[in-house]
Design a protein around this motif. Structure first.
Motif, PDB file in Angstrom:
ATOM      1  N   ASN A 205       8.361  -8.080   4.183  1.00 38.53           N
ATOM      2  CA  ASN A 205       9.411  -7.796   3.210  1.00 38.53           C
ATOM      3  C   ASN A 205       9.337  -8.655   1.959  1.00 38.53           C
ATOM      4  O   ASN A 205      10.092  -8.427   1.006  1.00 38.53           O
ATOM      5  CB  ASN A 205      10.792  -7.980   3.852  1.00 38.53           C
ATOM      6  CG  ASN A 205      11.147  -6.816   4.764  1.00 38.53           C
ATOM      7  OD1 ASN A 205      10.829  -5.677   4.472  1.00 38.53           O
ATOM      8  ND2 ASN A 205      11.802  -7.122   5.872  1.00 38.53           N
ATOM      9  N   ALA A 206       8.459  -9.635   1.934  1.00 39.93           N
ATOM     10  CA  ALA A 206       8.357 -10.511   0.774  1.00 39.93           C
ATOM     11  C   ALA A 206       7.965  -9.701  -0.459  1.00 39.93           C
ATOM     12  O   ALA A 206       7.024  -8.901  -0.420  1.00 39.93           O
ATOM     13  CB  ALA A 206       7.334 -11.605   1.032  1.00 39.93           C
ATOM     14  N   ALA A 207       8.690  -9.912  -1.556  1.00 42.60           N
ATOM     15  CA  ALA A 207       8.455  -9.135  -2.780  1.00 42.60           C
ATOM     16  C   ALA A 207       7.225  -9.581  -3.540  1.00 42.60           C
ATOM     17  O   ALA A 207       6.734  -8.861  -4.409  1.00 42.60           O
ATOM     18  CB  ALA A 207       9.680  -9.212  -3.680  1.00 42.60           C
ATOM     19  N   GLY A 208       6.707 -10.771  -3.230  1.00 41.45           N
ATOM     20  CA  GLY A 208       5.520 -11.247  -3.925  1.00 41.45           C
ATOM     21  C   GLY A 208       5.822 -11.708  -5.336  1.00 41.45           C
ATOM     22  O   GLY A 208       6.926 -12.157  -5.635  1.00 41.45           O
ATOM     23  N   ASP A 209       4.868 -11.566  -6.201  1.00 39.85           N
ATOM     24  CA  ASP A 209       4.990 -12.044  -7.579  1.00 39.85           C
ATOM     25  C   ASP A 209       6.025 -11.207  -8.337  1.00 39.85           C
ATOM     26  O   ASP A 209       5.831 -10.023  -8.584  1.00 39.85           O
ATOM     27  CB  ASP A 209       3.622 -11.934  -8.267  1.00 39.85           C
ATOM     28  CG  ASP A 209       3.649 -12.459  -9.695  1.00 39.85           C
ATOM     29  OD1 ASP A 209       4.699 -12.980 -10.134  1.00 39.85           O
ATOM     30  OD2 ASP A 209       2.614 -12.343 -10.378  1.00 39.85           O
ATOM     31  N   PHE A 226       7.060   0.235 -16.435  1.00 40.49           N
ATOM     32  CA  PHE A 226       7.983   0.898 -15.511  1.00 40.49           C
ATOM     33  C   PHE A 226       7.637   0.550 -14.071  1.00 40.49           C
ATOM     34  O   PHE A 226       8.521   0.213 -13.267  1.00 40.49           O
ATOM     35  CB  PHE A 226       7.924   2.413 -15.703  1.00 40.49           C
ATOM     36  CG  PHE A 226       8.826   3.160 -14.753  1.00 40.49           C
ATOM     37  CD1 PHE A 226      10.138   3.453 -15.102  1.00 40.49           C
ATOM     38  CD2 PHE A 226       8.367   3.564 -13.496  1.00 40.49           C
ATOM     39  CE1 PHE A 226      10.974   4.134 -14.225  1.00 40.49           C
ATOM     40  CE2 PHE A 226       9.191   4.253 -12.614  1.00 40.49           C
ATOM     41  CZ  PHE A 226      10.499   4.528 -12.975  1.00 40.49           C
ATOM     42  N   ALA A 227       6.359   0.640 -13.719  1.00 40.36           N
ATOM     43  CA  ALA A 227       5.948   0.345 -12.340  1.00 40.36           C
ATOM     44  C   ALA A 227       6.285  -1.085 -11.960  1.00 40.36           C
ATOM     45  O   ALA A 227       6.779  -1.358 -10.854  1.00 40.36           O
ATOM     46  CB  ALA A 227       4.451   0.616 -12.181  1.00 40.36           C
ATOM     47  N   LEU A 228       6.053  -2.015 -12.864  1.00 43.97           N
ATOM     48  CA  LEU A 228       6.363  -3.422 -12.575  1.00 43.97           C
ATOM     49  C   LEU A 228       7.863  -3.637 -12.407  1.00 43.97           C
ATOM     50  O   LEU A 228       8.297  -4.488 -11.621  1.00 43.97           O
ATOM     51  CB  LEU A 228       5.825  -4.315 -13.699  1.00 43.97           C
ATOM     52  CG  LEU A 228       4.298  -4.468 -13.756  1.00 43.97           C
ATOM     53  CD1 LEU A 228       3.880  -5.155 -15.048  1.00 43.97           C
ATOM     54  CD2 LEU A 228       3.795  -5.255 -12.536  1.00 43.97           C
ATOM     55  N   ALA A 229       8.662  -2.870 -13.133  1.00 42.18           N
ATOM     56  CA  ALA A 229      10.116  -3.002 -13.027  1.00 42.18           C
ATOM     57  C   ALA A 229      10.639  -2.542 -11.671  1.00 42.18           C
ATOM     58  O   ALA A 229      11.788  -2.841 -11.319  1.00 42.18           O
ATOM     59  CB  ALA A 229      10.794  -2.208 -14.146  1.00 42.18           C
ATOM     60  N   GLN A 230       9.822  -1.824 -10.910  1.00 45.27           N
ATOM     61  CA  GLN A 230      10.247  -1.336  -9.596  1.00 45.27           C
ATOM     62  C   GLN A 230       9.934  -2.325  -8.475  1.00 45.27           C
ATOM     63  O   GLN A 230      10.245  -2.053  -7.305  1.00 45.27           O
ATOM     64  CB  GLN A 230       9.569   0.005  -9.282  1.00 45.27           C
ATOM     65  CG  GLN A 230       9.704   1.050 -10.375  1.00 45.27           C
ATOM     66  CD  GLN A 230      11.127   1.227 -10.860  1.00 45.27           C
ATOM     67  OE1 GLN A 230      12.021   1.537 -10.070  1.00 45.27           O
ATOM     68  NE2 GLN A 230      11.340   1.041 -12.165  1.00 45.27           N
ATOM     69  N   ARG A 231       9.326  -3.449  -8.807  1.00 48.47           N
ATOM     70  CA  ARG A 231       9.003  -4.434  -7.771  1.00 48.47           C
ATOM     71  C   ARG A 231      10.233  -4.817  -6.949  1.00 48.47           C
ATOM     72  O   ARG A 231      11.316  -5.005  -7.493  1.00 48.47           O
ATOM     73  CB  ARG A 231       8.390  -5.686  -8.407  1.00 48.47           C
ATOM     74  CG  ARG A 231       6.952  -5.529  -8.824  1.00 48.47           C
ATOM     75  CD  ARG A 231       6.426  -6.781  -9.508  1.00 48.47           C
ATOM     76  NE  ARG A 231       7.044  -6.968 -10.831  1.00 48.47           N
ATOM     77  CZ  ARG A 231       6.825  -8.020 -11.611  1.00 48.47           C
ATOM     78  NH1 ARG A 231       6.025  -9.007 -11.200  1.00 48.47           N
ATOM     79  NH2 ARG A 231       7.416  -8.107 -12.796  1.00 48.47           N
ATOM     80  N   GLY A 232      10.039  -4.891  -5.661  1.00 45.58           N
ATOM     81  CA  GLY A 232      11.129  -5.254  -4.762  1.00 45.58           C
ATOM     82  C   GLY A 232      11.842  -4.059  -4.164  1.00 45.58           C
ATOM     83  O   GLY A 232      12.576  -4.201  -3.181  1.00 45.58           O
ATOM     84  N   LYS A 233      11.659  -2.870  -4.750  1.00 45.92           N
ATOM     85  CA  LYS A 233      12.303  -1.667  -4.206  1.00 45.92           C
ATOM     86  C   LYS A 233      11.557  -1.190  -2.956  1.00 45.92           C
ATOM     87  O   LYS A 233      10.355  -1.421  -2.804  1.00 45.92           O
ATOM     88  CB  LYS A 233      12.362  -0.562  -5.251  1.00 45.92           C
ATOM     89  CG  LYS A 233      13.312  -0.885  -6.397  1.00 45.92           C
ATOM     90  CD  LYS A 233      13.479   0.291  -7.346  1.00 45.92           C
ATOM     91  CE  LYS A 233      14.478  -0.029  -8.448  1.00 45.92           C
ATOM     92  NZ  LYS A 233      14.660   1.118  -9.380  1.00 45.92           N
ATOM     93  N   SER A 234      12.273  -0.504  -2.114  1.00 45.01           N
ATOM     94  CA  SER A 234      11.730  -0.114  -0.817  1.00 45.01           C
ATOM     95  C   SER A 234      10.818   1.104  -0.909  1.00 45.01           C
ATOM     96  O   SER A 234      10.961   1.960  -1.785  1.00 45.01           O
ATOM     97  CB  SER A 234      12.867   0.201   0.161  1.00 45.01           C
ATOM     98  OG  SER A 234      13.682  -0.927   0.373  1.00 45.01           O
ATOM     99  N   GLY A 312       8.651  -0.604   5.022  1.00 49.28           N
ATOM    100  CA  GLY A 312       8.786  -1.974   5.505  1.00 49.28           C
ATOM    101  C   GLY A 312       8.204  -2.984   4.548  1.00 49.28           C
ATOM    102  O   GLY A 312       8.383  -4.188   4.726  1.00 49.28           O
ATOM    103  N   VAL A 313       7.486  -2.495   3.527  1.00 46.89           N
ATOM    104  CA  VAL A 313       6.882  -3.365   2.519  1.00 46.89           C
ATOM    105  C   VAL A 313       7.357  -2.894   1.146  1.00 46.89           C
ATOM    106  O   VAL A 313       7.208  -1.722   0.822  1.00 46.89           O
ATOM    107  CB  VAL A 313       5.341  -3.313   2.578  1.00 46.89           C
ATOM    108  CG1 VAL A 313       4.740  -4.269   1.548  1.00 46.89           C
ATOM    109  CG2 VAL A 313       4.850  -3.641   3.983  1.00 46.89           C
ATOM    110  N   PRO A 314       7.942  -3.768   0.323  1.00 41.10           N
ATOM    111  CA  PRO A 314       8.466  -3.327  -0.970  1.00 41.10           C
ATOM    112  C   PRO A 314       7.354  -3.084  -1.982  1.00 41.10           C
ATOM    113  O   PRO A 314       6.205  -3.471  -1.781  1.00 41.10           O
ATOM    114  CB  PRO A 314       9.348  -4.501  -1.398  1.00 41.10           C
ATOM    115  CG  PRO A 314       8.696  -5.691  -0.761  1.00 41.10           C
ATOM    116  CD  PRO A 314       8.177  -5.210   0.565  1.00 41.10           C
ATOM    117  N   VAL A 315       7.726  -2.457  -3.095  1.00 47.68           N
ATOM    118  CA  VAL A 315       6.800  -2.333  -4.221  1.00 47.68           C
ATOM    119  C   VAL A 315       6.426  -3.738  -4.660  1.00 47.68           C
ATOM    120  O   VAL A 315       7.295  -4.586  -4.872  1.00 47.68           O
ATOM    121  CB  VAL A 315       7.459  -1.569  -5.389  1.00 47.68           C
ATOM    122  CG1 VAL A 315       6.525  -1.536  -6.599  1.00 47.68           C
ATOM    123  CG2 VAL A 315       7.844  -0.158  -4.968  1.00 47.68           C
TER     124      VAL A 315
END
Length: 334
Positions: A205-209, A226-234, A312-315
């Motif tokens: 579940n870690a969102a990473g960078d 846009f794609a980078l702005a979605q980081r952390g979404k499921s 189970g792994v975010p963007v």
């Protein structure tokens, strides 16, 4: 007039369930999806979850591919219906014309060359009357040929549409079976995820960078932003956003914000733009993975990419080569 038998066959075949799509032969199953980098000491449960989630995403992309094909074939079958309706109208009009000309020709048969000569007031009058008889005969022949051509075209269209309807019915069965397989695979993957330890789930579940990452100017940069702005979404299988994504829907939405329409599936995205080599990768390029082309990421630079990995792994941002074996890299812009 009575309906053409071939047209009656088509009307019976083009039922509501048949107006769908031609998917063709069953698409092969591929083990392919993003592979969250597993630690050397990964538990058996984590390995099982990883394998099951990979299989589920592959099935998800294949199911999406089938749905996309359904939409394409829907348009083709709608066009077939329009063609058939037009051919039927043409037959009606031409048949009426033939009937009139045939009746006129029958009446004209009584007015032969001798009759024209006897009743004509002058040589020019005789020529005019003979010309009218010729026009009548020629018009009848032309109308008959037109009617014959219209009937042949309608029969050909009827044959093609009937075949399409039969194949579409089979496609519906195939898609339904894929959906059942997908649902079962997702359930297995979710059960495997629940069996993981708390630390393993936290790692996945870690969102990473999540730091600010600069993007270049232009449409590719807009898509990347846009794609980078979605980081952390499921990640959710088959999701189209805006709060959850699967891998290909994220890429499609990203380029849509930049004013560029791209296909919904990884298979379609693997064919757009132009191919570039691994050494040429730059921001905005789509990196397609696995021989089955069932996962996609968007390059940030020559090293990193952002992608929706698996449930189970975010963007997140990940090393391009760590995501999986690369099949093809496509440059959408430039």
């Amino acid at each position: 007039m009575a309906s053409n038998p071939a047209l009656r066959t088509v009307r019976a075949a083009l039922t509501a369930t048949a107006v769908t799509a031609l998917v063709g032969a069953a698409m092969p199953f591929h083990h392919a999806a993003a592979d969250p980098v597993l630690p050397p000491n990964a538990s058996d449960a984590l390995k099982k979850y990883n394998e099951l989630s990979m299989q589920a995403e592959a099935l998800n992309e294949e199911h999406l591919r089938a749905q996309e094909a359904l939409g394409t074939a829907q348009g083709a079958l709608d066009q077939a219906n329009r063609d058939l309706a037009g051919a039927q109208q043409a037959q009606e009009a031409l048949r009426g014309q033939v009937d009139l000309l045939t009746e006129a020709s029958f009446e004209g048969a009584r007015f032969n060359q001798l009759s024209a000569l006897l009743v004509s007031d002058s040589q020019q009058d005789f020529l005019n009357r003979m010309s009218a008889l010729g026009v009548l005969a020629g018009g009848n022949a032309e109308a008959l040929q037109g009617l014959s051509d219209a009937v042949n075209q309608a029969n050909d269209a009827a044959h093609r549409a009937t075949e399409a309807a039969g194949a579409a019915n089979q496609a519906i069965i195939d898609i339904d079976q894929r959906k059942i397989a997908l649902d079962g695979q997702i359930t297995d993957a979710r059960n495997a995820y629940r069996s993981l330890s708390a630390s393993e789930r936290a790692s996945l579940n870690a969102a990473g960078d999540m730091s600010a990452i600069p993007v270049p100017a232009g449409q590719a940069g807009q898509a990347l932003a846009f794609a980078l702005a979605q980081r952390g979404k499921s990640y959710v299988y088959g999701s189209n956003g805006p709060n959850t994504w699967d891998c290909s829907s994220l890429m499609q939405a990203a380029y849509r914000t930049a004013g560029i329409s791209i296909p919904r599936t990884t298979y379609g995205q693997a064919t757009i733009g132009r191919s570039v080599s691994r050494n040429e990768v730059r921001a905005g390029d789509l990196v397609i993975y696995y021989s089955g082309q069932t996962h996609v990421s968007m390059a940030i630079d020559g090293i990193r990419a952002v992608h929706a990995s698996t449930e189970g792994v975010p963007v997140k941002v990940q090393d391009i080569d760590s995501i999986g074996p690369i099949s093809v890299i496509r440059r959408v812009v430039g």
